[in-house]
Scaffold this motif. Sequence first.
Motif, PDB file in Angstrom:
ATOM      1  N   TRP A  23       0.630  -1.126   0.227  1.00 51.10           N
ATOM      2  CA  TRP A  23      -0.036  -0.113  -0.136  1.00 51.10           C
ATOM      3  C   TRP A  23       1.023   1.532  -0.401  1.00 51.10           C
ATOM      4  CZ3 TRP A  23      -4.249   1.856  -0.954  1.00 51.10           C
ATOM      5  CH2 TRP A  23      -4.405   3.439   0.291  1.00 51.10           C
ATOM      6  N   LEU A  24       1.805   1.142   0.674  1.00 51.83           N
ATOM      7  CA  LEU A  24       3.131   2.185   0.933  1.00 51.83           C
ATOM      8  C   LEU A  24       3.518   2.809  -0.445  1.00 51.83           C
ATOM      9  CD1 LEU A  24       4.549   2.034   4.462  1.00 51.83           C
ATOM     10  CD2 LEU A  24       2.706   4.107   3.819  1.00 51.83           C
ATOM     11  N   PHE A  25       4.069   1.609  -0.942  1.00 50.33           N
ATOM     12  CA  PHE A  25       4.976   1.402  -1.709  1.00 50.33           C
ATOM     13  C   PHE A  25       3.036   2.268  -3.666  1.00 50.33           C
ATOM     14  CE2 PHE A  25       6.282   0.072  -6.369  1.00 50.33           C
ATOM     15  CZ  PHE A  25       7.559   0.672  -5.994  1.00 50.33           C
ATOM     16  N   TYR A  26       2.536   1.640  -3.094  1.00 53.17           N
ATOM     17  CA  TYR A  26       1.540   2.375  -4.113  1.00 53.17           C
ATOM     18  C   TYR A  26       1.249   3.773  -3.932  1.00 53.17           C
ATOM     19  CZ  TYR A  26      -2.742   1.753  -6.983  1.00 53.17           C
ATOM     20  OH  TYR A  26      -4.103   2.745  -7.276  1.00 53.17           O
ATOM     21  N   VAL A  27       0.780   4.640  -2.740  1.00 58.50           N
ATOM     22  CA  VAL A  27       0.465   5.303  -2.873  1.00 58.50           C
ATOM     23  C   VAL A  27       1.508   6.835  -2.765  1.00 58.50           C
ATOM     24  CG1 VAL A  27      -1.803   5.347  -1.603  1.00 58.50           C
ATOM     25  CG2 VAL A  27       0.303   5.060  -0.502  1.00 58.50           C
ATOM     26  N   GLN A  28       2.813   5.755  -2.877  1.00 58.07           N
ATOM     27  CA  GLN A  28       4.206   6.801  -3.393  1.00 58.07           C
ATOM     28  C   GLN A  28       4.010   7.265  -4.283  1.00 58.07           C
ATOM     29  OE1 GLN A  28       6.847   4.291  -1.213  1.00 58.07           O
ATOM     30  NE2 GLN A  28       6.691   4.780   0.612  1.00 58.07           N
ATOM     31  N   HIS A  29       3.420   6.871  -5.602  1.00 56.54           N
ATOM     32  CA  HIS A  29       3.714   6.553  -6.922  1.00 56.54           C
ATOM     33  C   HIS A  29       2.369   6.488  -7.704  1.00 56.54           C
ATOM     34  CE1 HIS A  29       8.360   6.635  -6.373  1.00 56.54           C
ATOM     35  NE2 HIS A  29       8.192   5.271  -6.073  1.00 56.54           N
ATOM     36  N   GLN A  30       1.439   6.448  -6.862  1.00 55.47           N
ATOM     37  CA  GLN A  30       0.631   6.261  -7.998  1.00 55.47           C
ATOM     38  C   GLN A  30      -0.824   7.271  -6.786  1.00 55.47           C
ATOM     39  OE1 GLN A  30      -0.725   3.526 -10.452  1.00 55.47           O
ATOM     40  NE2 GLN A  30       1.626   3.139 -10.278  1.00 55.47           N
ATOM     41  N   PHE A  31      -0.633   8.161  -8.207  1.00 57.36           N
ATOM     42  CA  PHE A  31      -1.971   9.175  -7.294  1.00 57.36           C
ATOM     43  C   PHE A  31      -2.184  10.501  -8.428  1.00 57.36           C
ATOM     44  CE2 PHE A  31       2.561  10.920  -7.084  1.00 57.36           C
ATOM     45  CZ  PHE A  31       2.403  12.407  -6.659  1.00 57.36           C
ATOM     46  N   GLU A  32      -3.319  10.490  -8.303  1.00 55.76           N
ATOM     47  CA  GLU A  32      -3.684  12.159  -9.652  1.00 55.76           C
ATOM     48  C   GLU A  32      -2.286  13.057 -10.357  1.00 55.76           C
ATOM     49  OE1 GLU A  32      -7.710  14.584 -10.928  1.00 55.76           O
ATOM     50  OE2 GLU A  32      -7.085  14.275  -8.517  1.00 55.76           O
ATOM     51  N   GLU A  33      -1.858  13.426  -9.382  1.00 55.88           N
ATOM     52  CA  GLU A  33      -1.106  14.325  -9.993  1.00 55.88           C
ATOM     53  C   GLU A  33       0.734  14.030 -10.450  1.00 55.88           C
ATOM     54  OE1 GLU A  33      -1.141  17.991  -7.870  1.00 55.88           O
ATOM     55  OE2 GLU A  33      -3.858  18.446  -8.002  1.00 55.88           O
ATOM     56  N   THR A  34       0.632  13.099 -10.355  1.00 56.46           N
ATOM     57  CA  THR A  34       2.229  12.365 -10.400  1.00 56.46           C
ATOM     58  C   THR A  34       2.695  11.880 -12.072  1.00 56.46           C
ATOM     59  OG1 THR A  34       3.325   9.905 -10.174  1.00 56.46           O
ATOM     60  CG2 THR A  34       1.508   9.855 -11.302  1.00 56.46           C
ATOM     61  N   HIS A  35       3.736  12.053 -12.138  1.00 56.96           N
ATOM     62  CA  HIS A  35       5.106  13.155 -13.137  1.00 56.96           C
ATOM     63  C   HIS A  35       4.832  10.782 -14.027  1.00 56.96           C
ATOM     64  CE1 HIS A  35       7.373  15.157 -15.564  1.00 56.96           C
ATOM     65  NE2 HIS A  35       8.345  14.200 -15.121  1.00 56.96           N
ATOM     66  N   TRP A  36       4.802  11.293 -15.473  1.00 58.72           N
ATOM     67  CA  TRP A  36       4.974  10.526 -16.382  1.00 58.72           C
ATOM     68  C   TRP A  36       6.173  11.545 -17.881  1.00 58.72           C
ATOM     69  CZ3 TRP A  36       6.236   5.140 -15.792  1.00 58.72           C
ATOM     70  CH2 TRP A  36       5.424   5.007 -14.288  1.00 58.72           C
TER      71      TRP A  36
END
Length: 341
Positions: free
Chosen positions: A232-245
């Motif tokens: 869960w922690l790993f997920y929310v560290q990169h999977q959020f609406e305003e993330t960057h790719w």
Amino acid sequence: MKTDNPASTTGARAPVWPKVLSNYRSPRRTRSAIELAITLIPFAALWALAWAAVSYGIWWGLILIIPAAGFLLRLFIIQHDCGHGSFFANRHFDNWTGRALGVLTLTPYDYWRRMHAKHHASTGNLDERGVGDIMTLTVTEYKALSRWGRLRYRLYRHPIVMFGVGPIWLFLFEQRLPVGMMRAGAEPWISTMATNLSVVLLATGLIWLGGVGPFFFVHLPIVILAASIGVWLFYVQHQFEETHWSQGSDWEFQEAALHGSSHYDLPGVLRWFTGNIGIHHVHHLASRVPYYRLPEILRDHPELGNIGRITLRDSLRSVPLVLWDENSGRLVSFRKAKTLA
């Protein structure tokens, strides 16, 4: 979710953050030893108390599994810092501490360290997905899949699979072989097989001392709960609406670290149990900073505090966000993707 103006941290006038943050890289070795002790000793004590409770039929004692899982998660964070060479800043001490902790966390240290290094080198890069990360498709890629391909991706991203079945599969089964490192030489194999052998010997000894039942009622639930929280922690560290790719020549390390990783602003107790790993954008900028010094950086550089900041409530809203929309530059849900041209 709170974000700042990206212009304040990127562009021609932006600080070169990895250089600025290099001043925080030196660990305090006495502090590191204390951090290890105050995590390992309570974990062992809670584990033993839960074991005793089950052995004597005091089933309410299984509630001790919850804090024990928290301490096991914290041991994984220490193992994580060892993998970055930041816990003792001594390769010998860091590596052997990480290898020993890997027996408890069921994570082959040298194999995991290589996979995690690839994750840090490619975070936010659309051309480098699939190694040490959570697979994320773009809207275009998803729409190009067959019906079976879409179903598989939907199952993969379903919360029951992502945070329930997935952690069990990863920590109990997948990490028993150096998946993804088959051609990387002998080290991942040695690390994995040595960890597997150590786990078997430890489990055999514990079962011999206390029996099969207490082992499976105590140790496996602790590992599974800690694994689910870790995923869960790993997920929310990169999977959020305003993330960057980004991809190709558009990818830039500082931009990807700052805006492709979140600042998961947790309550104090949860920050302690998770080893400040929620300050993840700073960690990606300067992975050699020990976890207990990350709050110093936010104190001294408050402009970093609101970048990618998400709260507990925000993180729950991120679960349905499963596809990267290249046009809007945001993660979107399957429902939203249907409406996109």
